[in-house]
Design an enzyme around this catalytic site. Structure first.
Site, PDB file in Angstrom:
ATOM      1  N   HIS A   1      43.821  38.565  48.736  1.00 10.38           N
ATOM      2  CA  HIS A   1      43.793  38.372  47.280  1.00 10.38           C
ATOM      3  C   HIS A   1      43.464  36.954  46.852  1.00 10.38           C
ATOM      4  O   HIS A   1      43.437  36.675  45.660  1.00 10.38           O
ATOM      5  CB  HIS A   1      45.137  38.731  46.650  1.00 10.38           C
ATOM      6  CG  HIS A   1      45.486  40.176  46.735  1.00 10.38           C
ATOM      7  ND1 HIS A   1      45.198  41.074  45.741  1.00 10.38           N
ATOM      8  CD2 HIS A   1      46.109  40.873  47.710  1.00 10.38           C
ATOM      9  CE1 HIS A   1      45.632  42.271  46.090  1.00 10.38           C
ATOM     10  NE2 HIS A   1      46.190  42.178  47.286  1.00 10.38           N
TER      11      HIS A   1
ATOM     12  N   LYS B   1      48.067  35.030  31.177  1.00  9.04           N
ATOM     13  CA  LYS B   1      48.030  35.121  32.637  1.00  9.04           C
ATOM     14  C   LYS B   1      48.903  33.994  33.162  1.00  9.04           C
ATOM     15  O   LYS B   1      49.372  33.158  32.377  1.00  9.04           O
ATOM     16  CB  LYS B   1      46.597  34.973  33.165  1.00  9.04           C
ATOM     17  CG  LYS B   1      45.856  33.758  32.572  1.00  9.04           C
ATOM     18  CD  LYS B   1      44.429  33.646  33.084  1.00  9.04           C
ATOM     19  CE  LYS B   1      43.464  34.602  32.452  1.00  9.04           C
ATOM     20  NZ  LYS B   1      42.814  35.538  33.326  1.00  9.04           N
ATOM     21  N   ARG B   2      49.131  33.963  34.499  1.00  3.81           N
ATOM     22  CA  ARG B   2      49.854  32.832  35.060  1.00  3.81           C
ATOM     23  C   ARG B   2      49.159  31.520  34.671  1.00  3.81           C
ATOM     24  O   ARG B   2      47.929  31.484  34.500  1.00  3.81           O
ATOM     25  CB  ARG B   2      49.910  32.956  36.600  1.00  3.81           C
ATOM     26  CG  ARG B   2      50.810  34.069  37.084  1.00  3.81           C
ATOM     27  CD  ARG B   2      52.236  33.855  36.637  1.00  3.81           C
ATOM     28  NE  ARG B   2      52.831  32.681  37.230  1.00  3.81           N
ATOM     29  CZ  ARG B   2      53.536  32.683  38.353  1.00  3.81           C
ATOM     30  NH1 ARG B   2      53.747  33.824  38.996  1.00  3.81           N
ATOM     31  NH2 ARG B   2      54.065  31.587  38.831  1.00  3.81           N
TER      32      ARG B   2
ATOM     33  N   LYS C   1      42.754  28.497  36.447  1.00  8.90           N
ATOM     34  CA  LYS C   1      42.533  29.480  35.374  1.00  8.90           C
ATOM     35  C   LYS C   1      42.117  28.793  34.069  1.00  8.90           C
ATOM     36  O   LYS C   1      41.676  29.421  33.124  1.00  8.90           O
ATOM     37  CB  LYS C   1      43.790  30.329  35.160  1.00  8.90           C
ATOM     38  CG  LYS C   1      44.120  31.212  36.377  1.00  8.90           C
ATOM     39  CD  LYS C   1      45.374  32.021  36.157  1.00  8.90           C
ATOM     40  CE  LYS C   1      45.859  32.752  37.394  1.00  8.90           C
ATOM     41  NZ  LYS C   1      45.221  34.062  37.613  1.00  8.90           N
TER      42      LYS C   1
ATOM     43  N   THR D   1      42.680  41.118  36.631  1.00  6.56           N
ATOM     44  CA  THR D   1      42.857  42.505  36.209  1.00  6.56           C
ATOM     45  C   THR D   1      43.137  42.539  34.710  1.00  6.56           C
ATOM     46  O   THR D   1      42.848  43.534  34.047  1.00  6.56           O
ATOM     47  CB  THR D   1      44.009  43.193  36.979  1.00  6.56           C
ATOM     48  OG1 THR D   1      45.096  42.272  37.078  1.00  6.56           O
ATOM     49  CG2 THR D   1      43.564  43.593  38.365  1.00  6.56           C
TER      50      THR D   1
ATOM     51  N   LYS E   1      41.931  45.077  31.439  1.00  2.28           N
ATOM     52  CA  LYS E   1      42.813  45.681  30.425  1.00  2.28           C
ATOM     53  C   LYS E   1      42.317  45.337  29.018  1.00  2.28           C
ATOM     54  O   LYS E   1      42.286  46.191  28.128  1.00  2.28           O
ATOM     55  CB  LYS E   1      44.253  45.176  30.608  1.00  2.28           C
ATOM     56  CG  LYS E   1      44.875  45.614  31.932  1.00  2.28           C
ATOM     57  CD  LYS E   1      46.132  44.822  32.282  1.00  2.28           C
ATOM     58  CE  LYS E   1      46.466  44.999  33.765  1.00  2.28           C
ATOM     59  NZ  LYS E   1      47.478  44.041  34.250  1.00  2.28           N
TER      60      LYS E   1
HETATM   61  O1  73E Z   1      42.624  37.209  41.058  1.00  5.26           O
HETATM   62  C1  73E Z   1      43.927  37.726  41.205  1.00  5.26           C
HETATM   63  C2  73E Z   1      43.832  39.202  41.539  1.00  5.26           C
HETATM   64  O2  73E Z   1      43.297  39.920  40.465  1.00  5.26           O
HETATM   65  C3  73E Z   1      44.659  36.992  42.326  1.00  5.26           C
HETATM   66  O3  73E Z   1      44.808  35.634  41.973  1.00  5.26           O
HETATM   67  C4  73E Z   1      46.024  37.624  42.553  1.00  5.26           C
HETATM   68  O4  73E Z   1      45.824  38.997  42.903  1.00  5.26           O
HETATM   69  C5  73E Z   1      45.203  39.761  41.874  1.00  5.26           C
HETATM   70  C6  73E Z   1      45.130  41.199  42.342  1.00  5.26           C
HETATM   71  O5  73E Z   1      44.184  41.351  43.348  1.00  5.26           O
HETATM   72  C7  73E Z   1      46.800  36.940  43.611  1.00  5.26           C
HETATM   73  N1  73E Z   1      48.147  36.781  43.645  1.00  5.26           N
HETATM   74  C8  73E Z   1      48.439  36.147  44.769  1.00  5.26           C
HETATM   75  N2  73E Z   1      47.334  35.879  45.416  1.00  5.26           N
HETATM   76  N3  73E Z   1      46.302  36.364  44.688  1.00  5.26           N
HETATM   77  C9  73E Z   1      49.767  35.784  45.217  1.00  5.26           C
HETATM   78  C10 73E Z   1      49.938  34.840  46.226  1.00  5.26           C
HETATM   79  C11 73E Z   1      51.220  34.515  46.661  1.00  5.26           C
HETATM   80  C12 73E Z   1      52.330  35.121  46.092  1.00  5.26           C
HETATM   81  C13 73E Z   1      52.161  36.064  45.086  1.00  5.26           C
HETATM   82  C14 73E Z   1      50.883  36.390  44.662  1.00  5.26           C
END
Ligand code: 73E
Length: 828
Positions: free
Chosen positions: A374, A565-566, A571, A673, A677
């Protein structure tokens, strides 16, 4: 496993009850029965919270009927089951989801109204299950719902955190973190399965046992052991078709009573042990872009991985003689590297506990696992110091060394890799004080590895997994994310759902891609008007929320320009704030111009330890305070930061947006995501060519999305050239004046130096290309201002967005996983 009893819900043949009646009359009677006998109140005494409890129990009974049937089916049919291992499941509220998926919204509403109770208000009292940080956890929740809706026998496995993601308050403009207590009133959706508990070991030693005439065996004797106890939550698919299980593990002391006896007299000592066990599942780590390097995090990861694998093995052996055919019966998806230790743990269970040979165990393991990446952010990639890993999981460490030796042998012998390439693929990072690289472990232990958007998948091949991709060129594939249209369109936006149903009929409810039939209606003025009226009502609802929570009045006639978003530098909420300041400046300097009114809305949480992100939140609030109290801008510009962004707030925000901000530095957002939405609900997107924005452009068409800024390749190039913001700032007065205002304390007169670092980073470095992309962003925003003046055009584009976003349903993502990776489900 302490006790071999299987519960009825695990599929041991409970009788299937006759279908229940679902008319308002019956439902009303049943709700009052629950109110009386389970809650202990009469309708006259009952408070709204009591109605919530009674309604939930009535819905739950119906779900249980289906749940038993689905579990029974999964078990007896012998079909392949899919296990989704995820450290996070960001589910939000469940009642509305369950009522909607059972098609009971209207009869329940009617049943409650007979007692003067409003279903919408009752639903609001349910706490959010916030067992996740953001996109990754919410994706896991959407996938659970889509697996149930597409009739795939899916099991979610995760952790039952006592405290989910923290509650955010804003005090004097700054983020304050407060503990979240979603379980304070109990949780009617979960079923504790005391009989389903597994021992999880930590520490200790590995000894080699050599028995005459038999090969040597390794035996791990952990120094500590805790119990993983299962809590099950039913996940209802669309039209109640299938009900799957989300199984969350809670850590408990092995035997508190024995412990008490053993420690007789030493009550404190006994408590320390039990606290230590329970600490494992007490809290969710609140960082999604930095590796949480603490030992407790590794304990959490191993704890839920081991419990889940032991459970899967028990299920498998229930119906099969041995584990040789495990991969034919189970697929296990690793959601990022958080459960990657599973690769070593399954090897251990296969070899040490179930007596398989190494080669066969490795074959089974690789065929069973697949892994989703991810993020490419280097600071988020997990790697654990060897000394910590070895101390906590000595046997798993041995296995990782052995896996590594095999991979290196293959690379050297079959591909002729030299030392530098071997160093790149090694599971051990020798350069960083020796660490285990969890991404490499997950990669080599899986038969399929996927990214979450087309661009992200290509970048995976070029960057973090470049050399592993050369070694295993068929392993990486793309599975673009999606979101469930049930929650994010039907439940969040009933007004739009009714309008679409009215216009094209209800077929899209069962197959969201049929929403494409709406597309020609973009040219129909009467339809556009109705579409705009729905949006207007959603905006009024959000305006009311902002008025009530923050005592700020916003005009629903203005563009609602939203970034939720976070909070992270990549971002680029900062870019958005700078643009707001520049606009503010221009409105003040040229009050005579025909400005398009805007409300800039922000929400999101910063990791508690991420100082820059917290500064950005503070700045957004400081800027809001200044602009909103300046009579010179009147209603032309407002800035709002809504505290405590969560799933339930998102359900109100997404349908109310005109403009969706997806402006990450290109190459850094794996997918996003929220972008999906918003667009599904008819927002236009202003965004970079990043993550799934690229595919959204392909689907909605270039006239209906507003793309600006550097491409991923250009960003990489600038970074190689040691780009900085200084010369750009010098050339752009708008940008310079905005930055001057920030750094001279215009927005923070009580502490003028507050944002000194934030601004000097742009001059000296501009790592996130904030300055580099400023002008293109500004120009695109002004094009949007002009477009707003032509409401016909704007609304036509909005309709095209809703009509063309069906592909971004998580049903489509899940069908692709099922077809290409899991080989499971109705079409397998
Ligand atoms: O781009 C997003 C993505 O849409 C991405 O940053 C996020 O995952 C989403 C779903 O695919 C994400 N979260 C984390 N890494 N990528 C993450 C890393 C460590 C702890 C918790 C979450």
């Amino acid at each position: 496993m302490t006790n071999e009893v299987d519960s009825a819900l695990d599929g041991t043949g409970a009788p299937t009850p006759a279908p229940r009646k679902n008319d308002p009359e019956t439902l009303a009677r049943q709700i009052v029965e629950k109110l009386t006998y389970s809650v202990g109140k009469t309708p006259a005494e009952a408070r709204r919270y009591d109605w919530l409890e009674a309604t939930t129990l009535v819905i739950r009974d119906r779900i249980i009927d289906q749940w038993m049937e689905s579990s029974q089916r999964a078990k007896t049919s012998g079909e392949k089951r899919v296990c989704y291992l995820s450290m996070e499941f960001l589910i939000g509220r469940l009642l509305r989801d369950a009522i909607n998926n059972l098609n009971l919204t209207e009869p329940i509403r009617e049943a409650l109204s007979r007692y003067g109770v409003d279903l919408d208000l009752v639903e609001l009292l349910e706490p959010d299950a916030a067992l996740g940080n953001g996109g990754l956890g919410r994706l896991a929740a959407c996938f659970m719902e889509s697996m149930a809706s597409t009739d795939i026998p899916g099991f979610g496995y995760g952790i039952r955190y006592v405290h989910g993601f923290f509650r955010q308050e804003i005090a004097d403009g700054a983020q304050v973190e407060l503990p979240e207590t979603w379980l304070a009133h109990g949780n009617p959706w979960e079923f504790e399965r005391r009989e389903l508990a597994y021992e999880i070991g930590f520490g200790g030693k590995v000894t080699t046992i050599q028995e005459p005439g038999r090969p040597a065996r390794q035996v791990w004797r952990p120094a500590e052991r805790v119990l993983a106890v299962a809590y099950d939550t039913p996940i209802v698919g669309w039209r109640g078709r299938r009900v799957n299980t989300l199984r969350l593990w809670s850590a408990q002391p092995l035997d508190p009573i024995l412990l008490d006896a053993f420690n007789s007299g030493d009550h404190i000592g006994a408590l320390v042990e039990s606290n230590k066990a329970e600490a494992i599942t007490r809290i969710l780590y609140p960082a999604d872009s930095h590796q949480a390097g603490q030992e407790l995090r590794l304990r959490q990861e191993y704890f839920f991985s081991s419990a889940s694998l032991q459970d899967i093995i028990r299920r498998h052996l229930h119906a099969n003689e041995n584990l040789s055919n495990l991969a034919d019966k189970f697929s296990i998806q690793l959601n990022d590297t958080h459960p990657a230790v599973s690769v070593a743990e399954l090897m251990r269970l296969l070899i040490d506990v179930h007596g398989h040979e190494w080669a066969e165990a490795w074959e089974i393991t690789r065929n069973t696992f697949s892994y989703t990446n991810h993020t490419l952010l280097p600071e988020a990639l997990e790697h654990w110091p060897i000394h910590l890993f070895e101390r906590l999981l000595p046997r798993q460490m041995q296995i990782i060394y052995a896996i590594n030796a095999g991979v290196i042998r293959e690379a050297a012998q079959e591909k002729g890799f030299d030392d530098s390439k071997i160093a790149a693929i090694s599971l051990i990072d020798e350069g960083n004080g020796r660490r285990v690289r969890m991404g490499q472990l997950a990669f080599v232990g899986s038969h399929a590895v996927n990214g979450v958007s087309a661009l992200h998948t290509e970048l995976m091949k070029e960057t973090v997994f470049h050399h592993l991709h050369l070694l295993y060129p068929d392993r990486i594939e793309n599975k673009t994310n999606g979101v469930t249209p049930r929650r994010w369109l039907m439940q969040a936006n009933p007004g739009l759902t009714d309008l679409v149903t009215d216009a094209i009929g209800p077929a899209f409810l069962d197959d969201i891609e049929k929403i494409a039939d709406l597309d020609p209606l973009a040219d129909d003025a009467a339809f556009r008007e109705r579409f705009a009226a729905v949006k207007r009502r959603n905006k009024e609802q959000l305006a009311n929320l902002i008025g009530e929570r923050m005592a700020t009045q916003v005009d629903p006639g203005a563009i609602f320009d939203i970034q939720v978003k976070r909070i992270h530098e990549y971002k680029r909420q900062f870019l958005n704030i700078i643009e707001a300041i520049a606009l503010y400046d221009q409105i003040r300097s040229h009050p005579e111009r025909d400005w398009t009114p805007r409300v800039k809305i922000f929400a999101g949480k910063a990791a508690p330890s991420y100082a820059q992100a917290k500064q950005i939140i503070h700045l957004a609030n400081d800027v809001a305070r200044t602009i909103n109290s300046d009579p010179a801008v009147r209603d032309l510009l407002k800035v709002v930061f809504i505290p405590n962004y969560n799933v339930s707030l998102a359900e109100i925000i997404m349908p109310a947006a005109d403009l969706s901000e997806q402006i990450s530095t290109a190459g850094l957002e794996a997918s996003g995501t929220g972008n999906m939405k918003f667009a599904m609900n008819g927002a236009l997107t202003i965004g970079t060519l990043d993550g799934a924005n690229v595919e959204m452009l392909e689907h909605v068409g270039e006239d209906n999305i507003f793309i600006f800024g550097l491409t991923a390749e250009e960003v990489a190039q600038r970074r190689r050239e040691a780009h900085s913001g200084r010369s750009i700032i010098a050339e752009l007065p708008l940008l310079r004046e905005a930055l001057d205002a920030i750094s001279s304390g215009v927005f923070s007169p009580e502490d003028p130096a507050r944002y000194h670092d934030l601004v000097s980073n742009l001059y000296n470095n501009d790592w996130w290309m904030t300055c580099a992309d400023f002008q293109a962003y500004w120009d695109t925003q002004r094009r949007l201002d002009a477009l707003w003046q032509d409401q016909d055009e704007w609304q036509a584009k909005a309709v095209h967005n809703t009509a063309r976003m069906g592909w971004f349903s998580s049903d489509r993502s899940i069908r692709e996983y099922a077809r290409d990776i899991w080989k499971a489900g109705p079409d397998a």
